[in-house]
Motif scaffolding. Structure first.
Motif, PDB file in Angstrom:
ATOM      1  N   LEU A  96      54.516  49.594  36.107  1.00 41.61           N
ATOM      2  CA  LEU A  96      53.621  49.676  34.903  1.00 41.61           C
ATOM      3  C   LEU A  96      52.305  50.104  35.658  1.00 41.61           C
ATOM      4  O   LEU A  96      51.116  50.015  35.026  1.00 41.61           O
ATOM      5  CB  LEU A  96      53.651  48.263  34.413  1.00 41.61           C
ATOM      6  CG  LEU A  96      54.519  47.906  33.511  1.00 41.61           C
ATOM      7  CD1 LEU A  96      54.467  46.405  32.984  1.00 41.61           C
ATOM      8  CD2 LEU A  96      54.598  48.679  31.992  1.00 41.61           C
ATOM      9  N   TRP A 136      56.192  41.909  40.192  1.00 40.73           N
ATOM     10  CA  TRP A 136      55.630  43.238  39.896  1.00 40.73           C
ATOM     11  C   TRP A 136      56.175  44.279  39.147  1.00 40.73           C
ATOM     12  O   TRP A 136      57.737  44.580  39.581  1.00 40.73           O
ATOM     13  CB  TRP A 136      54.938  44.039  41.432  1.00 40.73           C
ATOM     14  CG  TRP A 136      54.442  45.154  41.441  1.00 40.73           C
ATOM     15  CD1 TRP A 136      53.549  45.620  40.312  1.00 40.73           C
ATOM     16  CD2 TRP A 136      54.281  46.185  42.167  1.00 40.73           C
ATOM     17  NE1 TRP A 136      52.675  46.860  40.521  1.00 40.73           N
ATOM     18  CE2 TRP A 136      53.380  47.116  41.649  1.00 40.73           C
ATOM     19  CE3 TRP A 136      54.913  46.609  43.285  1.00 40.73           C
ATOM     20  CZ2 TRP A 136      52.989  48.387  42.272  1.00 40.73           C
ATOM     21  CZ3 TRP A 136      54.807  47.707  43.844  1.00 40.73           C
ATOM     22  CH2 TRP A 136      53.967  48.693  43.446  1.00 40.73           C
ATOM     23  N   THR A 184      42.487  36.984  31.351  1.00 37.08           N
ATOM     24  CA  THR A 184      40.890  37.521  32.108  1.00 37.08           C
ATOM     25  C   THR A 184      41.252  37.752  33.453  1.00 37.08           C
ATOM     26  O   THR A 184      41.820  36.804  34.107  1.00 37.08           O
ATOM     27  CB  THR A 184      39.855  36.763  31.454  1.00 37.08           C
ATOM     28  OG1 THR A 184      38.681  37.362  32.425  1.00 37.08           O
ATOM     29  CG2 THR A 184      40.087  35.395  31.869  1.00 37.08           C
ATOM     30  N   MET A 200      50.016  49.483  32.538  1.00 36.92           N
ATOM     31  CA  MET A 200      49.570  48.122  32.057  1.00 36.92           C
ATOM     32  C   MET A 200      48.302  47.860  31.572  1.00 36.92           C
ATOM     33  O   MET A 200      47.952  47.569  30.484  1.00 36.92           O
ATOM     34  CB  MET A 200      49.759  46.941  33.194  1.00 36.92           C
ATOM     35  CG  MET A 200      49.853  45.657  32.860  1.00 36.92           C
ATOM     36  SD  MET A 200      51.054  45.217  31.729  1.00 36.92           S
ATOM     37  CE  MET A 200      51.606  43.656  32.616  1.00 36.92           C
ATOM     38  N   TYR A 231      47.712  47.246  42.839  1.00 30.80           N
ATOM     39  CA  TYR A 231      49.081  47.566  42.080  1.00 30.80           C
ATOM     40  C   TYR A 231      49.157  47.999  40.752  1.00 30.80           C
ATOM     41  O   TYR A 231      50.210  48.094  39.999  1.00 30.80           O
ATOM     42  CB  TYR A 231      49.945  46.413  42.266  1.00 30.80           C
ATOM     43  CG  TYR A 231      49.101  44.842  41.634  1.00 30.80           C
ATOM     44  CD1 TYR A 231      49.256  44.880  40.326  1.00 30.80           C
ATOM     45  CD2 TYR A 231      48.145  44.164  42.269  1.00 30.80           C
ATOM     46  CE1 TYR A 231      48.904  43.528  39.532  1.00 30.80           C
ATOM     47  CE2 TYR A 231      47.592  43.204  41.580  1.00 30.80           C
ATOM     48  CZ  TYR A 231      47.822  42.962  40.182  1.00 30.80           C
ATOM     49  OH  TYR A 231      47.152  41.958  39.406  1.00 30.80           O
ATOM     50  N   GLY A 280      43.043  46.030  29.638  1.00 32.84           N
ATOM     51  CA  GLY A 280      41.645  45.738  30.405  1.00 32.84           C
ATOM     52  C   GLY A 280      41.160  44.520  30.596  1.00 32.84           C
ATOM     53  O   GLY A 280      41.977  43.690  30.827  1.00 32.84           O
ATOM     54  N   GLU A 281      39.821  44.679  30.707  1.00 33.34           N
ATOM     55  CA  GLU A 281      39.320  43.068  30.872  1.00 33.34           C
ATOM     56  C   GLU A 281      38.662  42.779  29.730  1.00 33.34           C
ATOM     57  O   GLU A 281      37.390  43.191  29.267  1.00 33.34           O
ATOM     58  CB  GLU A 281      38.152  43.226  32.044  1.00 33.34           C
ATOM     59  CG  GLU A 281      37.523  41.952  32.089  1.00 33.34           C
ATOM     60  CD  GLU A 281      38.319  40.811  32.096  1.00 33.34           C
ATOM     61  OE1 GLU A 281      39.396  40.737  32.832  1.00 33.34           O
ATOM     62  OE2 GLU A 281      37.845  39.726  31.547  1.00 33.34           O
TER      63      GLU A 281
HETATM   64  N1  SAM Z   1      42.099  42.035  33.146  1.00 28.69           N
HETATM   65  C1  SAM Z   1      42.894  40.836  32.517  1.00 28.69           C
HETATM   66  C2  SAM Z   1      43.589  40.097  33.715  1.00 28.69           C
HETATM   67  O1  SAM Z   1      43.317  40.573  34.789  1.00 28.69           O
HETATM   68  O2  SAM Z   1      44.183  39.273  33.560  1.00 28.69           O
HETATM   69  C3  SAM Z   1      43.882  41.102  31.549  1.00 28.69           C
HETATM   70  C4  SAM Z   1      44.687  42.431  31.720  1.00 28.69           C
HETATM   71  S1  SAM Z   1      45.590  42.484  33.284  1.00 28.69           S
HETATM   72  C5  SAM Z   1      46.381  43.880  32.887  1.00 28.69           C
HETATM   73  C6  SAM Z   1      46.743  41.327  32.663  1.00 28.69           C
HETATM   74  C7  SAM Z   1      47.833  40.686  33.691  1.00 28.69           C
HETATM   75  O3  SAM Z   1      48.703  41.539  34.069  1.00 28.69           O
HETATM   76  C8  SAM Z   1      47.306  40.433  35.062  1.00 28.69           C
HETATM   77  O4  SAM Z   1      47.829  39.328  35.320  1.00 28.69           O
HETATM   78  C9  SAM Z   1      47.789  41.756  36.064  1.00 28.69           C
HETATM   79  O5  SAM Z   1      48.051  40.998  37.252  1.00 28.69           O
HETATM   80  C10 SAM Z   1      49.063  41.723  35.425  1.00 28.69           C
HETATM   81  N2  SAM Z   1      49.641  43.332  36.033  1.00 28.69           N
HETATM   82  C11 SAM Z   1      49.047  44.247  35.712  1.00 28.69           C
HETATM   83  N3  SAM Z   1      49.916  45.146  36.574  1.00 28.69           N
HETATM   84  C12 SAM Z   1      50.996  44.466  36.451  1.00 28.69           C
HETATM   85  C13 SAM Z   1      52.218  45.227  36.957  1.00 28.69           C
HETATM   86  N4  SAM Z   1      52.585  46.322  37.364  1.00 28.69           N
HETATM   87  N5  SAM Z   1      53.327  44.123  36.973  1.00 28.69           N
HETATM   88  C14 SAM Z   1      53.134  42.864  36.664  1.00 28.69           C
HETATM   89  N6  SAM Z   1      52.143  42.221  36.426  1.00 28.69           N
HETATM   90  C15 SAM Z   1      51.242  43.427  36.329  1.00 28.69           C
END
Ligand code: SAM
Length: 361
Positions: free
Chosen positions: A219, A216, A122, A356, A49, A87-88
């Motif tokens: 993004l 969701w 993370t 995102m 996603y 990112g991570e």
């Molecule tokens: N890599 C780290 C992680 O996985 O938590 C930090 C970055 S990640 C982009 C941060 C959060 O954004 C995660 O919990 C991910 O599930 C959420 N996320 C990513 N794309 C998203 C979306 N389109 N809508 C809602 N949450 C989203």
């Protein structure tokens, strides 16, 4: 790496500073107290996603000293919460040292200087080894993203085999290191992981973590978002309200009060008070009116909203030698232009200029 600028007055730590100007606010009167800083847009997961799985990092990473300088500027203007993300973020070497430096900073607009609320988001893949060093360096809180409690579903979402056990070990290591209660974020996608809602409730109760379901948002790198795929707050509440956890006499969710006015999650527990579920509903119940956040991307651009159509080059100005005063004034000007709200699902909605993973979630 981008070279560091010559030492500037704003290199001094924000310890015991007496503010001489009003704290940072946008033109809608919202105080900006929360800064999310992406330290990389690389990621070792390819969640369906979020990423296409075809593209890698697209933006530069700065030296940690550059992030620290920008964070100090924001702290001096009134930011009190810092969340490191990506990112991570655990892919960045030297992250523990950056955490240690940020942990030295103190709030400026409180009656007495206090440590910042310093958090990290993370995916947990590398967390088992890093939880204790991060805690020792001064990290206050951690959020781990985990979109299924069933290993096969987890792999189908992350597209990384055998990752579930590592993430679970990371969550447990974080709790063991004193970073609890760990928040576990789950983005629900209809047809992918919506069967996991009740299992997540049990997970929260068993592991002592706060599970937060997140709607969701559009993004993703791809163009796959649809309103139909969003599992909404109402649906989640309905499902959990009908659920009777193991060992509890009656089904039913119990609402918990918000921790603060700007809290994004609606909070619930069960009849016996064990477990906590938060639901973050930016699509069906937007909370923009209470937004206290701005973001810094890994390449040092300010983003005033996840759905902004542009970003603002703070690092570029800093590296070209702007003074602390000039940079603070630039931040104030940019924050004035923070969007009133997002327009998800409205006619004419435009996807933001970055996805995102390249903004920092
Ligand atoms: N890599 C780290 C992680 O996985 O938590 C930090 C970055 S990640 C982009 C941060 C959060 O954004 C995660 O919990 C991910 O599930 C959420 N996320 C990513 N794309 C998203 C979306 N389109 N809508 C809602 N949450 C989203």
């Amino acid at each position: 790496m981008i070279p560091l600028p010559a030492t500037e007055p704003f290199d001094l730590p924000a310890v015991g500073r007496i503010p001489t100007a009003p704290r940072l606010r946008d033109s809608h009167g919202r105080a900006i107290t929360d800064l999310r800083v992406s330290v990389t847009d690389r990621c070792n997961f390819r969640c369906v996603y979020c990423r296409t799985g075809k593209d890698g990092a697209q933006y530069a990473e700065l030296a940690h000293a550059d992030y620290l300088r920008m964070i100090r500027l924001f702290v001096e203007l009134g930011v009190e919460k810092i969340r490191l993300t990506g990112g991570e973020p655990l892919l960045r070497a030297g992250l523990v040292d950056l955490v240690r430096e940020i942990a030295q900073l103190r709030t400026v607009y409180t009656p007495n200087p206090e440590p910042l609320d310093l958090a990290l988001t993370t995916n947990g893949h590398l967390l088992a080894e890093m939880a204790q060093p991060l805690k020792d360096a001064g990290l206050s809180r951690i959020t781990v993203s985990m979109d299924a409690v069933d290993p096969e579903t987890f792999t189908a979402i992350t597209r990384v085999p055998r990752s579930f056990d590592r993430v679970l070990a990371g969550i447990r290591a974080a709790s063991g290191a004193g970073l609890g209660p760990v928040k576990v974020n789950c983005v629900l996608l209809r047809g992918f992981n919506d069967s996991q809602i009740e299992a997540f409730a049990e997970f929260s109760r068993r592991e002592g973590v706060i599970v937060r379901f997140i709607e969701w948002m559009p993004l993703e790198e791809d163009r796959s978002w649809s309103r139909e795929a969003v599992v909404t707050l109402d649906e989640i509440v309905q499902r959990l309200d009908a659920y009777r956890p193991e060992g509890v006499d009656a089904a039913g969710l119990v609402a918990l009060p918000a921790n603060s006015a700007s809290e994004t999650a609606r909070r619930y527990t069960f009849a016996d008070g064990r477990g906590e579920i938060g639901i973050v509903a930016p699509v069906s119940r937007p909370f923009c009116g209470h937004c206290s956040r701005v973001r810094l991307t890994s390449d040092g651009k300010i983003r005033t909203c996840l759905f902004s159509q542009m970003d603002h080059d703070l690092a570029g100005r800093m590296i070209r030698g702007a003074t602390g005063e000039q940079l603070s004034s630039y931040i104030r000007t940019i924050v004035q232009g923070k969007e009133a709200r997002h327009h998800i699902g409205e006619p004419g909605f435009e996807k933001p200029s970055r996805s995102m993973v390249h903004i920092g979630g």
